[in-house]
Design a protein around this motif. Sequence first.
Motif, PDB file in Angstrom:
ATOM      1  N   MET A   1       0.844  -1.200   0.000  1.00 16.84           N
ATOM      2  CA  MET A   1       0.000   0.000   0.000  1.00 16.84           C
ATOM      3  C   MET A   1       0.880   1.251   0.000  1.00 16.84           C
ATOM      4  SD  MET A   1      -3.065   1.034   2.590  1.00 16.84           S
ATOM      5  CE  MET A   1      -2.073   0.799   4.054  1.00 16.84           C
ATOM      6  N   ILE A   2       0.528   2.190  -0.832  1.00 15.91           N
ATOM      7  CA  ILE A   2       1.256   3.455  -0.862  1.00 15.91           C
ATOM      8  C   ILE A   2       0.669   4.380   0.194  1.00 15.91           C
ATOM      9  CG2 ILE A   2       1.859   5.462  -2.260  1.00 15.91           C
ATOM     10  CD1 ILE A   2       1.610   3.673  -4.717  1.00 15.91           C
ATOM     11  N   LYS A   3       1.519   4.858   1.072  1.00 15.52           N
ATOM     12  CA  LYS A   3       1.044   5.694   2.169  1.00 15.52           C
ATOM     13  C   LYS A   3       1.554   7.123   2.034  1.00 15.52           C
ATOM     14  CE  LYS A   3       2.699   2.833   5.284  1.00 15.52           C
ATOM     15  NZ  LYS A   3       2.984   2.114   6.547  1.00 15.52           N
ATOM     16  N   ALA A   4       0.846   8.021   2.730  1.00 16.18           N
ATOM     17  CA  ALA A   4       1.301   9.415   2.773  1.00 16.18           C
ATOM     18  C   ALA A   4       2.697   9.436   3.382  1.00 16.18           C
ATOM     19  CB  ALA A   4       0.349  10.257   3.610  1.00 16.18           C
ATOM     20  N   ILE A   5       3.581  10.241   2.826  1.00 19.02           N
ATOM     21  CA  ILE A   5       4.946  10.203   3.303  1.00 19.02           C
ATOM     22  C   ILE A   5       5.083  10.903   4.645  1.00 19.02           C
ATOM     23  CG2 ILE A   5       5.928   9.946   1.006  1.00 19.02           C
ATOM     24  CD1 ILE A   5       6.607  12.830   1.029  1.00 19.02           C
ATOM     25  N   ARG A   6       6.171  10.592   5.305  1.00 23.67           N
ATOM     26  CA  ARG A   6       6.414  11.025   6.664  1.00 23.67           C
ATOM     27  C   ARG A   6       6.183  12.523   6.854  1.00 23.67           C
ATOM     28  NH1 ARG A   6      11.889  10.319  10.322  1.00 23.67           N
ATOM     29  NH2 ARG A   6      10.691  10.176  12.229  1.00 23.67           N
ATOM     30  N   GLY A   7       5.432  12.839   7.898  1.00 28.94           N
ATOM     31  CA  GLY A   7       5.224  14.244   8.191  1.00 28.94           C
ATOM     32  C   GLY A   7       4.147  14.919   7.361  1.00 28.94           C
ATOM     33  N   THR A   8       3.510  14.145   6.463  1.00 31.53           N
ATOM     34  CA  THR A   8       2.380  14.691   5.716  1.00 31.53           C
ATOM     35  C   THR A   8       1.140  13.901   6.098  1.00 31.53           C
ATOM     36  OG1 THR A   8       2.452  13.221   3.801  1.00 31.53           O
ATOM     37  CG2 THR A   8       3.928  15.124   3.778  1.00 31.53           C
ATOM     38  N   ARG A   9      -0.011  14.454   5.859  1.00 33.34           N
ATOM     39  CA  ARG A   9      -1.226  13.754   6.254  1.00 33.34           C
ATOM     40  C   ARG A   9      -2.385  14.213   5.398  1.00 33.34           C
ATOM     41  NH1 ARG A   9      -3.487  16.902  11.452  1.00 33.34           N
ATOM     42  NH2 ARG A   9      -2.859  18.999  10.875  1.00 33.34           N
ATOM     43  N   ASP A  10      -3.424  13.371   5.390  1.00 27.24           N
ATOM     44  CA  ASP A  10      -4.648  13.738   4.696  1.00 27.24           C
ATOM     45  C   ASP A  10      -5.581  14.408   5.690  1.00 27.24           C
ATOM     46  OD1 ASP A  10      -3.931  12.365   2.212  1.00 27.24           O
ATOM     47  OD2 ASP A  10      -4.150  10.548   3.399  1.00 27.24           O
ATOM     48  N   LEU A  11      -6.150  15.508   5.296  1.00 26.65           N
ATOM     49  CA  LEU A  11      -7.188  16.124   6.108  1.00 26.65           C
ATOM     50  C   LEU A  11      -8.515  15.625   5.568  1.00 26.65           C
ATOM     51  CD1 LEU A  11      -5.724  19.742   6.240  1.00 26.65           C
ATOM     52  CD2 LEU A  11      -5.598  17.967   7.994  1.00 26.65           C
ATOM     53  N   MET A  12      -9.266  14.916   6.426  1.00 26.09           N
ATOM     54  CA  MET A  12     -10.469  14.228   5.975  1.00 26.09           C
ATOM     55  C   MET A  12     -11.704  14.832   6.627  1.00 26.09           C
ATOM     56  SD  MET A  12      -9.075  11.616   4.216  1.00 26.09           S
ATOM     57  CE  MET A  12     -10.252  10.261   4.192  1.00 26.09           C
ATOM     58  N   PRO A  13     -12.877  14.656   5.979  1.00 25.92           N
ATOM     59  CA  PRO A  13     -14.106  15.003   6.673  1.00 25.92           C
ATOM     60  C   PRO A  13     -14.269  14.057   7.868  1.00 25.92           C
ATOM     61  CG  PRO A  13     -14.515  14.419   4.363  1.00 25.92           C
ATOM     62  CD  PRO A  13     -13.104  14.088   4.661  1.00 25.92           C
ATOM     63  N   PRO A  14     -14.830  14.471   8.977  1.00 30.14           N
ATOM     64  CA  PRO A  14     -15.425  15.798   9.159  1.00 30.14           C
ATOM     65  C   PRO A  14     -14.431  16.869   9.598  1.00 30.14           C
ATOM     66  CG  PRO A  14     -15.845  14.470  11.083  1.00 30.14           C
ATOM     67  CD  PRO A  14     -15.049  13.602  10.140  1.00 30.14           C
ATOM     68  N   GLU A  15     -13.162  16.511   9.781  1.00 30.26           N
ATOM     69  CA  GLU A  15     -12.219  17.497  10.305  1.00 30.26           C
ATOM     70  C   GLU A  15     -12.082  18.700   9.372  1.00 30.26           C
ATOM     71  OE1 GLU A  15      -8.151  16.276  10.849  1.00 30.26           O
ATOM     72  OE2 GLU A  15      -7.653  18.191  11.780  1.00 30.26           O
ATOM     73  N   THR A  16     -12.209  18.452   8.069  1.00 25.16           N
ATOM     74  CA  THR A  16     -12.066  19.561   7.132  1.00 25.16           C
ATOM     75  C   THR A  16     -13.116  20.645   7.380  1.00 25.16           C
ATOM     76  OG1 THR A  16     -13.188  18.071   5.612  1.00 25.16           O
ATOM     77  CG2 THR A  16     -10.857  18.466   5.219  1.00 25.16           C
ATOM     78  N   ALA A  17     -14.252  20.252   7.980  1.00 22.00           N
ATOM     79  CA  ALA A  17     -15.267  21.262   8.298  1.00 22.00           C
ATOM     80  C   ALA A  17     -14.700  22.269   9.284  1.00 22.00           C
ATOM     81  CB  ALA A  17     -16.515  20.594   8.881  1.00 22.00           C
ATOM     82  N   PRO A 221       8.788  14.893  12.677  1.00 25.33           N
ATOM     83  CA  PRO A 221       7.370  15.122  12.998  1.00 25.33           C
ATOM     84  C   PRO A 221       7.068  14.900  14.475  1.00 25.33           C
ATOM     85  CG  PRO A 221       7.596  13.705  11.089  1.00 25.33           C
ATOM     86  CD  PRO A 221       8.956  13.823  11.712  1.00 25.33           C
ATOM     87  N   GLN A 222       6.108  15.607  14.951  1.00 18.71           N
ATOM     88  CA  GLN A 222       5.702  15.567  16.347  1.00 18.71           C
ATOM     89  C   GLN A 222       4.278  16.088  16.375  1.00 18.71           C
ATOM     90  OE1 GLN A 222       8.952  17.238  18.660  1.00 18.71           O
ATOM     91  NE2 GLN A 222       7.534  17.706  20.296  1.00 18.71           N
ATOM     92  N   LYS A 223       3.665  16.043  17.550  1.00 26.66           N
ATOM     93  CA  LYS A 223       2.312  16.584  17.612  1.00 26.66           C
ATOM     94  C   LYS A 223       2.349  18.075  17.283  1.00 26.66           C
ATOM     95  CE  LYS A 223      -1.814  16.376  20.451  1.00 26.66           C
ATOM     96  NZ  LYS A 223      -2.316  15.221  19.667  1.00 26.66           N
ATOM     97  N   GLY A 224       1.490  18.498  16.361  1.00 24.85           N
ATOM     98  CA  GLY A 224       1.462  19.906  16.008  1.00 24.85           C
ATOM     99  C   GLY A 224       2.643  20.338  15.160  1.00 24.85           C
ATOM    100  N   ARG A 225       3.400  19.365  14.666  1.00 26.71           N
ATOM    101  CA  ARG A 225       4.511  19.730  13.789  1.00 26.71           C
ATOM    102  C   ARG A 225       4.594  18.746  12.640  1.00 26.71           C
ATOM    103  NH1 ARG A 225      10.219  20.713  16.341  1.00 26.71           N
ATOM    104  NH2 ARG A 225      10.594  18.517  15.977  1.00 26.71           N
ATOM    105  N   TYR A 226       4.417  19.237  11.454  1.00 27.78           N
ATOM    106  CA  TYR A 226       4.394  18.390  10.277  1.00 27.78           C
ATOM    107  C   TYR A 226       5.362  18.923   9.238  1.00 27.78           C
ATOM    108  CZ  TYR A 226       0.169  17.122  12.691  1.00 27.78           C
ATOM    109  OH  TYR A 226      -0.714  16.737  13.666  1.00 27.78           O
TER     110      TYR A 226
END
Length: 524
Positions: A1-17, A221-226
């Motif tokens: 499976m291809i995953k988001a690379i280190r320190g990056t992330r997907d912002l998904m619903p419902p969080e995008t709201a 990466p850390q919490k609040g740091r991407y």
Amino acid sequence: MIKAIRGTRDLMPPETALWNFVETAVRDVFRAYNFHEIRTPIFESTELFARGVGEDTDIVSKEMYTWEDGARAADYSVYRKWATTRFPGVKAFDQVDPDAAQLRSPLPTMSIQLEGQWNFIVFAYQLTTEALFLLQLATEKLKRTTEFRLVTALPLPSNFEALKSVPLITEMVSIDSFPQSLTLRPENTAGVVRAYIEHKMWDRGLSKFFYIGPQFRRERPQKGRYRQFYQIGAEVIGPATAGSESPARDAEILEMLATLLDRLGITGWTLELNSVGCARCRPAYLERLKDALQGVAPTMCADCQRRAVTNPLRVFDCKVPEDQPIIDTLPTITNFLDEECHIHFAQVKTILDSVHIRFLQNNRLVRGLDYYTRTAFEFTHGALGAQNAILGGGRYDGLSEALGGPAAPGIGFAIGEDRLVMSLTETAEAVLRKPDVYVAPLGAGMNREAARLARELRRHDLVVELGDETFRLKKSFETAAKLGARYILILGENEAKSNVFAVKNLATGEQRSVPRAELAQSIQ
RNA sequence: GUGGGAGUAGCUCAACAGGCAGAGCACCGGACUGUGGCUCCGACGGUUGCGGGUUCGAUUCCCGUCUCCCACCCCA
């Protein structure tokens, strides 16, 4: 499976709201203060950040995503032009290497046909930096912006013996420009100021920009740091005659930020404020600080001993309890401000008092980026762990000149949007707009009528979710309830014939028959 | 870049000392063919992050690696 690379992330619903909630509020508030959006490229020349942020900062020295943008698609035409002049009788060209611009390719770049035969194959090489340097010494006329490539035409004789008697033809060909060093932006202020200069904005008085967008730093990466993170920022910049240097600008920005945080419902923030002086008074202070550190540094923690040498101001960031009494004895910039900086700072504080913005003067507050002068500030929030700064900023009166522009004092800030979203107390569901009505087509052929109805309702600015004619009514109800729809509209054969529809309020259970013309109104 | 913790179903987590990989929730279907939330029944769901080693046998022990979390560093 291809995953988001280190320190990056997907912002998904419902969080995008939640992100949209933040950005909408930001745009509303900024508009009231007459800020206008600017969108600069996410990559710029490396030099911009080296000069704008500072070569010696951690950001520039070890955290940037930098690469050489050297390939030029037009290369082939350059070689073709060379061949035309060098072999006047040339009849045809053939581009052998489809990636002629990729300089490390082992393939020949092209072949040349003279008088009915393929007579030469041509190789092109990129010259090394050392070779270029020697060339520049030899011929003073060479322009710095010219890149040379070595081009060799290898004759293709009919037999091996003939190969010995034909000479290789090797010449230099010049290409228009060097490959460029590019960098993904680690922050946005340098880009905004670059755009300010490039578009000669100083002719239009005071400029007030804001931006929202991704930034890139290669940190752990850390919490609040991407590694890809988002910043919301604003910059006020312009000629001093337009008021850009005025303490009123500083105070206005700070008051705007307080308004924004209140608007977002963020409580428990603290505004920390300081003045870090200017190019005239800070050097003297730094000397005094270094002197003072020389005496006490050996008794401090290992980090402070290192900072004392590399970046004395950062000693103030130390959190080791044992060091605090020592730090308290160090001279602070506040006592070394020259007359103008002192007055400027005092006026900022006076205005803040008059608009009832509470702040904490923190004589230890320093900034990590070289271009900051005078006012420096941070808004911190307790619930963020070690990354407790949700936004930071300050004045940068010399930045424009450092980037080759005119004198243009300015002040700005950057909000860490990731951290801001984290500190919101509302849940994403609370700000998510649920469907107003769920349209439930019932029975074969009803999808067509449902599509027409949904279209009408959506034109009344209603949020409409659409079921499918194959769903049993029970399933439609379950789906509508799960989505949190306020109403369900039942569309079966009876309704389609009579043009009167069953509309049920899912919260109260009340159900009514509503004529088509009154549907939108009944759902409002 | 340094140090520590953790990775098992979509989510939250079990699995004794190395012995059949499980539960709750979610999702799908049925009970219930034009009236939801509740209840009951059923189905689906896994290369135990990845790779190697030890072993008759590894989620479990060992090594490597990746990712996340915490702290440092630095910043927003």
